[in-house]
Design a protein around this motif. Structure first.
Motif, PDB file in Angstrom:
ATOM      1  N   ILE A 105       0.864  -1.182   0.000  1.00 55.81           N
ATOM      2  CA  ILE A 105       0.000   0.000   0.000  1.00 55.81           C
ATOM      3  C   ILE A 105       0.895   1.225   0.000  1.00 55.81           C
ATOM      4  O   ILE A 105       1.696   1.412   0.916  1.00 55.81           O
ATOM      5  N   THR A 106       0.777   2.035  -1.017  1.00 57.40           N
ATOM      6  CA  THR A 106       1.642   3.200  -1.152  1.00 57.40           C
ATOM      7  C   THR A 106       1.325   4.234  -0.078  1.00 57.40           C
ATOM      8  O   THR A 106       0.173   4.619   0.103  1.00 57.40           O
ATOM      9  N   ALA A 107       2.344   4.662   0.635  1.00 59.99           N
ATOM     10  CA  ALA A 107       2.178   5.709   1.655  1.00 59.99           C
ATOM     11  C   ALA A 107       2.397   7.067   1.025  1.00 59.99           C
ATOM     12  O   ALA A 107       3.330   7.261   0.246  1.00 59.99           O
ATOM     13  N   LYS A 108       1.522   8.015   1.355  1.00 61.77           N
ATOM     14  CA  LYS A 108       1.623   9.354   0.793  1.00 61.77           C
ATOM     15  C   LYS A 108       2.265  10.311   1.788  1.00 61.77           C
ATOM     16  O   LYS A 108       2.096  10.179   2.992  1.00 61.77           O
ATOM     17  N   GLY A 109       2.989  11.279   1.261  1.00 66.49           N
ATOM     18  CA  GLY A 109       3.585  12.309   2.094  1.00 66.49           C
ATOM     19  C   GLY A 109       3.388  13.652   1.435  1.00 66.49           C
ATOM     20  O   GLY A 109       2.358  13.898   0.818  1.00 66.49           O
ATOM     21  N   GLU A 110       4.361  14.508   1.534  1.00 67.34           N
ATOM     22  CA  GLU A 110       4.279  15.807   0.881  1.00 67.34           C
ATOM     23  C   GLU A 110       4.568  15.654  -0.600  1.00 67.34           C
ATOM     24  O   GLU A 110       5.439  14.886  -1.013  1.00 67.34           O
ATOM     25  N   ALA A 111       3.829  16.404  -1.419  1.00 71.36           N
ATOM     26  CA  ALA A 111       4.054  16.360  -2.862  1.00 71.36           C
ATOM     27  C   ALA A 111       5.468  16.832  -3.179  1.00 71.36           C
ATOM     28  O   ALA A 111       6.004  17.722  -2.515  1.00 71.36           O
ATOM     29  N   ILE A 112       6.071  16.227  -4.196  1.00 72.24           N
ATOM     30  CA  ILE A 112       7.414  16.640  -4.569  1.00 72.24           C
ATOM     31  C   ILE A 112       7.359  17.986  -5.285  1.00 72.24           C
ATOM     32  O   ILE A 112       6.384  18.302  -5.966  1.00 72.24           O
ATOM     33  N   PRO A 113       8.385  18.821  -5.144  1.00 73.86           N
ATOM     34  CA  PRO A 113       8.383  20.143  -5.791  1.00 73.86           C
ATOM     35  C   PRO A 113       8.781  20.044  -7.258  1.00 73.86           C
ATOM     36  O   PRO A 113       9.292  19.023  -7.716  1.00 73.86           O
ATOM     37  N   THR A 114       8.541  21.114  -7.989  1.00 73.78           N
ATOM     38  CA  THR A 114       8.943  21.154  -9.399  1.00 73.78           C
ATOM     39  C   THR A 114      10.460  21.182  -9.528  1.00 73.78           C
ATOM     40  O   THR A 114      11.040  20.483 -10.360  1.00 73.78           O
ATOM     41  N   LEU A 115      11.115  21.998  -8.700  1.00 69.45           N
ATOM     42  CA  LEU A 115      12.568  22.147  -8.702  1.00 69.45           C
ATOM     43  C   LEU A 115      13.067  22.017  -7.264  1.00 69.45           C
ATOM     44  O   LEU A 115      12.264  22.050  -6.324  1.00 69.45           O
ATOM     45  N   PRO A 116      14.374  21.861  -7.043  1.00 68.66           N
ATOM     46  CA  PRO A 116      14.881  21.671  -5.677  1.00 68.66           C
ATOM     47  C   PRO A 116      14.485  22.798  -4.733  1.00 68.66           C
ATOM     48  O   PRO A 116      14.948  23.925  -4.861  1.00 68.66           O
ATOM     49  N   LEU A 117      13.633  22.479  -3.781  1.00 72.15           N
ATOM     50  CA  LEU A 117      13.087  23.508  -2.895  1.00 72.15           C
ATOM     51  C   LEU A 117      14.141  24.075  -1.967  1.00 72.15           C
ATOM     52  O   LEU A 117      14.058  25.240  -1.557  1.00 72.15           O
ATOM     53  N   SER A 118      15.146  23.285  -1.622  1.00 71.21           N
ATOM     54  CA  SER A 118      16.186  23.769  -0.708  1.00 71.21           C
ATOM     55  C   SER A 118      16.942  24.957  -1.294  1.00 71.21           C
ATOM     56  O   SER A 118      17.419  25.825  -0.571  1.00 71.21           O
ATOM     57  N   ILE A 119      17.044  25.002  -2.630  1.00 73.04           N
ATOM     58  CA  ILE A 119      17.732  26.117  -3.292  1.00 73.04           C
ATOM     59  C   ILE A 119      16.790  27.311  -3.457  1.00 73.04           C
ATOM     60  O   ILE A 119      17.177  28.469  -3.259  1.00 73.04           O
ATOM     61  N   LEU A 120      15.526  27.031  -3.784  1.00 70.36           N
ATOM     62  CA  LEU A 120      14.572  28.113  -4.039  1.00 70.36           C
ATOM     63  C   LEU A 120      14.081  28.776  -2.757  1.00 70.36           C
ATOM     64  O   LEU A 120      13.737  29.962  -2.759  1.00 70.36           O
ATOM     65  N   GLU A 121      14.033  28.002  -1.665  1.00 69.51           N
ATOM     66  CA  GLU A 121      13.340  28.449  -0.453  1.00 69.51           C
ATOM     67  C   GLU A 121      13.775  29.824   0.062  1.00 69.51           C
ATOM     68  O   GLU A 121      12.926  30.668   0.375  1.00 69.51           O
ATOM     69  N   PRO A 122      15.089  30.119   0.161  1.00 64.08           N
ATOM     70  CA  PRO A 122      15.461  31.450   0.665  1.00 64.08           C
ATOM     71  C   PRO A 122      14.924  32.584  -0.196  1.00 64.08           C
ATOM     72  O   PRO A 122      14.557  33.647   0.319  1.00 64.08           O
ATOM     73  N   TYR A 123      14.855  32.358  -1.508  1.00 64.77           N
ATOM     74  CA  TYR A 123      14.351  33.400  -2.408  1.00 64.77           C
ATOM     75  C   TYR A 123      12.835  33.500  -2.318  1.00 64.77           C
ATOM     76  O   TYR A 123      12.264  34.591  -2.414  1.00 64.77           O
ATOM     77  N   LEU A 124      12.153  32.369  -2.135  1.00 61.24           N
ATOM     78  CA  LEU A 124      10.703  32.378  -2.061  1.00 61.24           C
ATOM     79  C   LEU A 124      10.209  33.001  -0.761  1.00 61.24           C
ATOM     80  O   LEU A 124       9.203  33.707  -0.744  1.00 61.24           O
ATOM     81  N   ILE A 125      10.920  32.747   0.334  1.00 64.56           N
ATOM     82  CA  ILE A 125      10.439  33.203   1.642  1.00 64.56           C
ATOM     83  C   ILE A 125      10.960  34.591   1.996  1.00 64.56           C
ATOM     84  O   ILE A 125      10.228  35.423   2.522  1.00 64.56           O
ATOM     85  N   PHE A 126      12.229  34.845   1.713  1.00 68.38           N
ATOM     86  CA  PHE A 126      12.840  36.059   2.253  1.00 68.38           C
ATOM     87  C   PHE A 126      13.312  37.060   1.191  1.00 68.38           C
ATOM     88  O   PHE A 126      12.890  38.207   1.195  1.00 68.38           O
ATOM     89  N   ASP A 127      14.239  36.648   0.325  1.00 67.37           N
ATOM     90  CA  ASP A 127      14.919  37.614  -0.540  1.00 67.37           C
ATOM     91  C   ASP A 127      13.943  38.325  -1.468  1.00 67.37           C
ATOM     92  O   ASP A 127      13.014  37.717  -2.004  1.00 67.37           O
ATOM     93  N   GLN A 128      14.193  39.617  -1.659  1.00 64.54           N
ATOM     94  CA  GLN A 128      13.307  40.452  -2.452  1.00 64.54           C
ATOM     95  C   GLN A 128      14.117  41.286  -3.445  1.00 64.54           C
ATOM     96  O   GLN A 128      15.318  41.497  -3.268  1.00 64.54           O
ATOM     97  N   ALA A 129      13.429  41.763  -4.474  1.00 66.42           N
ATOM     98  CA  ALA A 129      13.999  42.742  -5.391  1.00 66.42           C
ATOM     99  C   ALA A 129      13.057  43.934  -5.391  1.00 66.42           C
ATOM    100  O   ALA A 129      11.930  43.836  -5.883  1.00 66.42           O
ATOM    101  N   LEU A 130      13.501  45.052  -4.823  1.00 63.78           N
ATOM    102  CA  LEU A 130      12.629  46.208  -4.617  1.00 63.78           C
ATOM    103  C   LEU A 130      13.212  47.449  -5.271  1.00 63.78           C
ATOM    104  O   LEU A 130      14.427  47.639  -5.299  1.00 63.78           O
ATOM    105  N   SER A 131      12.322  48.301  -5.762  1.00 65.57           N
ATOM    106  CA  SER A 131      12.752  49.559  -6.370  1.00 65.57           C
ATOM    107  C   SER A 131      13.049  50.592  -5.285  1.00 65.57           C
ATOM    108  O   SER A 131      12.683  50.411  -4.117  1.00 65.57           O
TER     109      SER A 131
END
Length: 370
Positions: A105-131
């Protein structure tokens, strides 16, 4: 609650490598694959398709799919043939008989991300580009309860701004400008610490807000600015990858690691954004300009190997659109594809993207196009 599952469509198998002359499948594509923790949708698509970003075009024709962005560790992907004879990658329902008395019976967990989340996470949560205009309206650190020029964990910061009581905030510092030629598109904003508001302020009455420092990456200084951690940040793990239909012409203007040359899984900054109708998930080609050649009576040679006079002719010719002189001809060679990237955070005229495929090292200044 039972997790939703999704299936990846496959354009072809080795015996049938092309559908509609647009999609191909690799000859070594597996007939069955068990999704593992740490996989990404890009990884799995790359096992099958030569153009992995094209899988959403096929997904929409699959009646199995409840949510085409969700695939989970433990899902068993099986390469089959549908009723029309077309190959398709389906998901095993989670129960597979191994013997009359055994099953998995297949156990389900968190869906896999499109790209490596460990690399994207700092940019998604914190880093910004502001004028500059945006930065002028953001609350700033005035000082702390200690007569120190730099603040650390446990210090109380006094902030020029009406912050929300109990709210979690990021403390940022203005970084390098993101420039397109001589035009500054935005400024890098780097996280230096986090904190929580212990006392709301009232700027009209001259009362600053009080923020207790919970964590620091660098010492916090007066003049650093403060933003809610959730503000303008969409922590996505799944993106619908697609190539834009409109004509795109831009370039890489910076890299996340501040190097001038980098490889796959590197984060880069583009001089393109929503103004060009780009969205998170847009996939673009990376092009490299081939070296210029100057041809004269001594034969053809690369610009960097030419005489100072020929280099001057080449430079002036490029400025005025006149590439030939009485003695020399300037040959501007075509650009060649050296990789692909995917946008994952988009502003008006600037975007963060991840390099997802390369044939040569990628450089700041390389062009991007659809």
């Amino acid at each position: 609650m039972k997790s939703q599952i999704a299936a990846l469509f496959i354009a072809a198998v080795a015996a049938l490598p092309v559908i509609a002359d647009t999609l191909t499948v690799k000859a070594d594509a597996p007939k069955r694959y068990v999704v593992k923790k740490g996989d990404t949708l890009w990884d799995i698509s790359s096992l099958y398709l030569r153009s992995p970003w094209k899988w959403p075009e096929l997904w929409q024709n699959n009646p199995q799919i409840d949510n085409p962005h969700l695939i989970y560790p433990g899902d068993i992907l099986a390469l089959e043939v549908d009723e029309n004879g077309n190959p398709v990658l389906r998901i095993d329902k989670g129960v597979r008989k191994l013997s009359p008395k055994a099953r998995i019976i297949t156990a389900k967990g968190e869906a896999i991300p499109t790209l490596p989340l460990s690399i994207l996470e700092p940019y998604l949560i914190f880093d910004q580009a502001l004028s500059n205009d945006e930065l002028e309206d953001i609350p700033i650190v005035l000082g702390s309860n200690k007569n120190f020029k730099m603040s650390i964990i446990g210090h109380l910061l006094y902030v020029k701004g009406d912050l929300l009581q109990g709210g979690a905030y990021g403390i940022y510092r203005k970084g390098q400008p993101y420039q397109d030629g001589f035009t500054t598109l935005a400024y890098e904003t780097k996280l230096v610490g986090t904190g929580r508001v212990v006392k709301a302020g009232d700027i009209q009455d001259g009362l600053p807000s009080t923020l207790r420092v919970d964590d620091v990456k660098q010492e916090i200084k007066a003049g650093d600015f403060v933003m809610p951690i959730a503000q303008g940040q969409d922590h996505k793990a799944a993106f619908q990858m697609s190539k834009p239909s409109q004509e795109i012409d831009g370039k890489i203007i910076a890299s996340g690691n501040r190097h001038t040359e980098f490889g796959a899984m590197s984060v880069v900054v583009l001089n393109l954004g929503s103004s060009q109708k780009l969205v998170e998930g847009s996939v673009l080609n990376i092009l490299r300009q081939s070296p210029t050649v100057i041809e004269n009576e001594d034969g053809p040679r690369y610009l960097e190997d030419s005489s100072s006079l020929d280099k001057l002719i080449g430079d002036i010719g490029s400025l005025f659109g006149e590439d030939n002189s009485e003695d020399s001809t300037v040959w501007h060679m075509p650009s060649e594809k050296v990789g692909e990237l995917m946008l994952f955070k988009v502003y008006d005229n600037i975007s963060y993207a991840m390099v997802i495929q390369t044939s040569h090292p990628i450089r700041v200044g390389d062009s991007v196009t659809n």
